[in-house]
Design a protein around this motif. Structure first.
Motif, PDB file in Angstrom:
ATOM      1  N   ASP A  14       0.818  -1.208   0.000  1.00 33.03           N
ATOM      2  CA  ASP A  14       0.000   0.000   0.000  1.00 33.03           C
ATOM      3  C   ASP A  14       0.856   1.263   0.000  1.00 33.03           C
ATOM      4  OD1 ASP A  14      -2.579  -0.995  -0.213  1.00 33.03           O
ATOM      5  OD2 ASP A  14      -2.751  -1.375   1.932  1.00 33.03           O
ATOM      6  N   ALA A  15       1.913   1.270   0.812  1.00 28.82           N
ATOM      7  CA  ALA A  15       2.813   2.427   0.837  1.00 28.82           C
ATOM      8  C   ALA A  15       3.489   2.615  -0.523  1.00 28.82           C
ATOM      9  CB  ALA A  15       3.850   2.263   1.938  1.00 28.82           C
ATOM     10  N   TYR A  16       3.873   1.506  -1.126  1.00 28.41           N
ATOM     11  CA  TYR A  16       4.485   1.555  -2.454  1.00 28.41           C
ATOM     12  C   TYR A  16       3.516   2.155  -3.470  1.00 28.41           C
ATOM     13  CZ  TYR A  16       5.949  -0.248  -7.000  1.00 28.41           C
ATOM     14  OH  TYR A  16       6.283  -0.367  -8.333  1.00 28.41           O
ATOM     15  N   GLU A  17       2.253   1.748  -3.418  1.00 28.22           N
ATOM     16  CA  GLU A  17       1.266   2.274  -4.352  1.00 28.22           C
ATOM     17  C   GLU A  17       1.065   3.779  -4.184  1.00 28.22           C
ATOM     18  OE1 GLU A  17      -1.081   1.120  -6.800  1.00 28.22           O
ATOM     19  OE2 GLU A  17       0.367  -0.501  -7.036  1.00 28.22           O
ATOM     20  N   ARG A  18       1.051   4.259  -2.940  1.00 31.03           N
ATOM     21  CA  ARG A  18       0.873   5.695  -2.736  1.00 31.03           C
ATOM     22  C   ARG A  18       2.046   6.463  -3.348  1.00 31.03           C
ATOM     23  NH1 ARG A  18      -2.520   3.231  -1.671  1.00 31.03           N
ATOM     24  NH2 ARG A  18      -2.878   3.956  -3.794  1.00 31.03           N
ATOM     25  N   GLU A  19       3.251   5.940  -3.170  1.00 30.85           N
ATOM     26  CA  GLU A  19       4.431   6.582  -3.750  1.00 30.85           C
ATOM     27  C   GLU A  19       4.411   6.475  -5.268  1.00 30.85           C
ATOM     28  OE1 GLU A  19       9.058   5.369  -3.902  1.00 30.85           O
ATOM     29  OE2 GLU A  19       8.295   5.769  -1.882  1.00 30.85           O
ATOM     30  N   LEU A  20       3.950   5.337  -5.763  1.00 29.39           N
ATOM     31  CA  LEU A  20       3.940   5.079  -7.200  1.00 29.39           C
ATOM     32  C   LEU A  20       3.091   6.095  -7.959  1.00 29.39           C
ATOM     33  CD1 LEU A  20       4.669   3.056  -9.523  1.00 29.39           C
ATOM     34  CD2 LEU A  20       2.574   1.842  -8.938  1.00 29.39           C
ATOM     35  N   TRP A  21       1.929   6.474  -7.395  1.00 25.86           N
ATOM     36  CA  TRP A  21       0.991   7.311  -8.134  1.00 25.86           C
ATOM     37  C   TRP A  21       1.043   8.786  -7.766  1.00 25.86           C
ATOM     38  CZ3 TRP A  21      -0.577   5.371 -12.392  1.00 25.86           C
ATOM     39  CH2 TRP A  21      -0.694   3.976 -12.520  1.00 25.86           C
ATOM     40  N   ALA A  22       1.773   9.143  -6.734  1.00 24.11           N
ATOM     41  CA  ALA A  22       1.831  10.549  -6.332  1.00 24.11           C
ATOM     42  C   ALA A  22       2.403  11.408  -7.459  1.00 24.11           C
ATOM     43  CB  ALA A  22       2.677  10.698  -5.071  1.00 24.11           C
ATOM     44  N   GLY A  23       1.672  12.441  -7.843  1.00 23.62           N
ATOM     45  CA  GLY A  23       2.131  13.362  -8.872  1.00 23.62           C
ATOM     46  C   GLY A  23       2.029  12.854 -10.296  1.00 23.62           C
ATOM     47  N   ARG A  24       1.342  11.711 -10.508  1.00 21.93           N
ATOM     48  CA  ARG A  24       1.284  11.117 -11.851  1.00 21.93           C
ATOM     49  C   ARG A  24      -0.047  11.373 -12.564  1.00 21.93           C
ATOM     50  NH1 ARG A  24       5.492  10.153  -9.427  1.00 21.93           N
ATOM     51  NH2 ARG A  24       6.839   8.331  -9.712  1.00 21.93           N
ATOM     52  N   ALA A  25      -0.953  12.142 -11.981  1.00 23.40           N
ATOM     53  CA  ALA A  25      -2.307  12.277 -12.521  1.00 23.40           C
ATOM     54  C   ALA A  25      -2.308  12.786 -13.959  1.00 23.40           C
ATOM     55  CB  ALA A  25      -3.149  13.191 -11.628  1.00 23.40           C
ATOM     56  N   SER A  26      -1.530  13.815 -14.239  1.00 25.17           N
ATOM     57  CA  SER A  26      -1.550  14.405 -15.575  1.00 25.17           C
ATOM     58  C   SER A  26      -1.029  13.431 -16.630  1.00 25.17           C
ATOM     59  CB  SER A  26      -0.715  15.692 -15.593  1.00 25.17           C
ATOM     60  OG  SER A  26      -0.679  16.242 -16.901  1.00 25.17           O
TER      61      SER A  26
ATOM     62  N   ILE B 158     -14.232   7.718  -5.454  1.00 22.33           N
ATOM     63  CA  ILE B 158     -13.107   7.776  -4.524  1.00 22.33           C
ATOM     64  C   ILE B 158     -11.815   7.426  -5.253  1.00 22.33           C
ATOM     65  CG2 ILE B 158     -14.469   7.273  -2.461  1.00 22.33           C
ATOM     66  CD1 ILE B 158     -13.492   4.388  -2.573  1.00 22.33           C
ATOM     67  N   ASP B 159     -10.733   8.019  -4.779  1.00 20.91           N
ATOM     68  CA  ASP B 159      -9.404   7.658  -5.253  1.00 20.91           C
ATOM     69  C   ASP B 159      -8.414   7.891  -4.116  1.00 20.91           C
ATOM     70  OD1 ASP B 159      -8.181   7.125  -8.270  1.00 20.91           O
ATOM     71  OD2 ASP B 159      -6.690   7.912  -6.862  1.00 20.91           O
ATOM     72  N   ALA B 160      -7.375   7.067  -4.096  1.00 21.78           N
ATOM     73  CA  ALA B 160      -6.390   7.166  -3.025  1.00 21.78           C
ATOM     74  C   ALA B 160      -5.452   8.347  -3.198  1.00 21.78           C
ATOM     75  CB  ALA B 160      -5.572   5.873  -2.949  1.00 21.78           C
ATOM     76  N   ASP B 161      -5.285   8.811  -4.435  1.00 25.12           N
ATOM     77  CA  ASP B 161      -4.310   9.865  -4.712  1.00 25.12           C
ATOM     78  C   ASP B 161      -5.003  11.229  -4.792  1.00 25.12           C
ATOM     79  OD1 ASP B 161      -1.537  10.697  -5.608  1.00 25.12           O
ATOM     80  OD2 ASP B 161      -2.757  11.417  -7.283  1.00 25.12           O
ATOM     81  N   PRO B 162      -4.590  12.209  -3.988  1.00 23.62           N
ATOM     82  CA  PRO B 162      -5.239  13.518  -4.028  1.00 23.62           C
ATOM     83  C   PRO B 162      -5.185  14.184  -5.399  1.00 23.62           C
ATOM     84  CG  PRO B 162      -3.916  13.303  -2.039  1.00 23.62           C
ATOM     85  CD  PRO B 162      -3.595  12.111  -2.890  1.00 23.62           C
ATOM     86  N   GLY B 163      -4.082  13.981  -6.128  1.00 24.04           N
ATOM     87  CA  GLY B 163      -3.983  14.569  -7.461  1.00 24.04           C
ATOM     88  C   GLY B 163      -4.990  13.975  -8.425  1.00 24.04           C
TER      89      GLY B 163
END
Length: 266
Positions: free
Chosen positions: A4-16, A69-74
């Motif tokens: 789960d921690a890996y997934e949060r890091e994986l997607w942070a800042g990748r929305a665009s 819902i989505d886990a990533d704020p972006g």
């Protein structure tokens, strides 16, 4: 690092980058997914792992009352911008921040393969469905090939080792029709059906490289992003060789995609 921690890091800042690249690939299943969930005019619908909001947008177009819902704020912010009619919240599965029996339909497009405990998540999704409500989930067929696997194939050709510190995706054992059906049925859903879906996704090879590997989208992109410039150039050369093996179509390269679509009733 746990998954789960890996997934949060994986997607942070990748929305665009995700919205301009891989989201166009996954969009193919949006309508079949919502059909399987029975989403129509007035259906109270939860879009799980909304990303840039493509599923939510189609559900709204059908007249559904949509929460997302989505886990990533972006990702959540992108979905709010794209689908202002939806109630979009940040929530990290297995947390599903709604009361029991809130929804008539729950849909998740390529999200169940991104959680640490798929069975737990399915149980939580069943909780928020009304009796008789419909669940529909898509996932990639395993092992990932074609559109999903071209960068991994390039890494293998370039003899770049897979990092020891990257966690194995817990869902990988469920990425075939029988185990996927067993997983969903085991969470208490009835009338579970799983079908295989294949399609072609036409891409510009350089854009697919830029919006995937160089943008660090997915685990393959993370591995590329860890390399020095000379190694990245070697991977790119291998990637070009891989792409040359696929047919040209409509000014681009036609990559096959293979997924599973599951539906069931609470």
């Amino acid at each position: 690092m746990d998954f789960d921690a890996y997934e949060r890091e994986l997607w942070a800042g990748r929305a665009s980058a995700y919205e301009r690249g891989f989201a166009r690939l996954t969009a193919y299943l949006v309508r079949p997914l919502l059909d399987a969930a029975g989403v129509a005019d007035g259906t109270r619908t939860l879009d799980v792992g909304t990303g840039p909001g493509i599923v939510s947008a189609e559900a709204v177009r059908r007249g559904a009352k949509v929460s997302s819902i989505d886990a990533d704020p972006g990702m959540a912010e992108t979905a709010r911008r794209n689908v202002p009619e939806a109630d979009v919240r940040v929530a990290v599965l297995p947390d599903v921040p709604f009361p029991d029996g809130t929804f008539e339909a729950v849909a998740g497009n390529f999200v169940i393969n991104h959680v640490a405990d798929p069975g737990d998540v399915l149980g939580r999704l069943r909780r928020v469905l009304r009796p008789g409500g419909r669940l529909a989930l898509s996932c990639w067929a395993m092992p990932g090939t074609g559109a999903l696997g071209v960068v991994r194939e390039a890494l293998d050709r370039a003899e770049v080792p897979w990092p020891d510190d990257m966690p194995v995706q817990p869902f990988v054992e469920h990425g075939q029709p029988v185990p996927f059906r067993r997983l969903v049925a085991g969470a208490g859903f009835g009338h579970v059906a799983v079908k295989e879906v294949t399609w072609e996704h036409v891409v510009d090879p350089d854009e697919w490289w830029e919006l995937g590997a160089l943008a660090r989208i997915g685990s393959n992109g993370v591995v590329v992003g860890r390399q020095d410039a000379a190694t990245v150039a070697r991977i790119k050369a291998a990637y070009d060789e891989v792409m040359a093996g696929y047919p040209r179509r409509d000014g681009g390269v036609a990559l096959p995609a293979h997924a599973l679509l599951a539906g069931g009733a609470a």
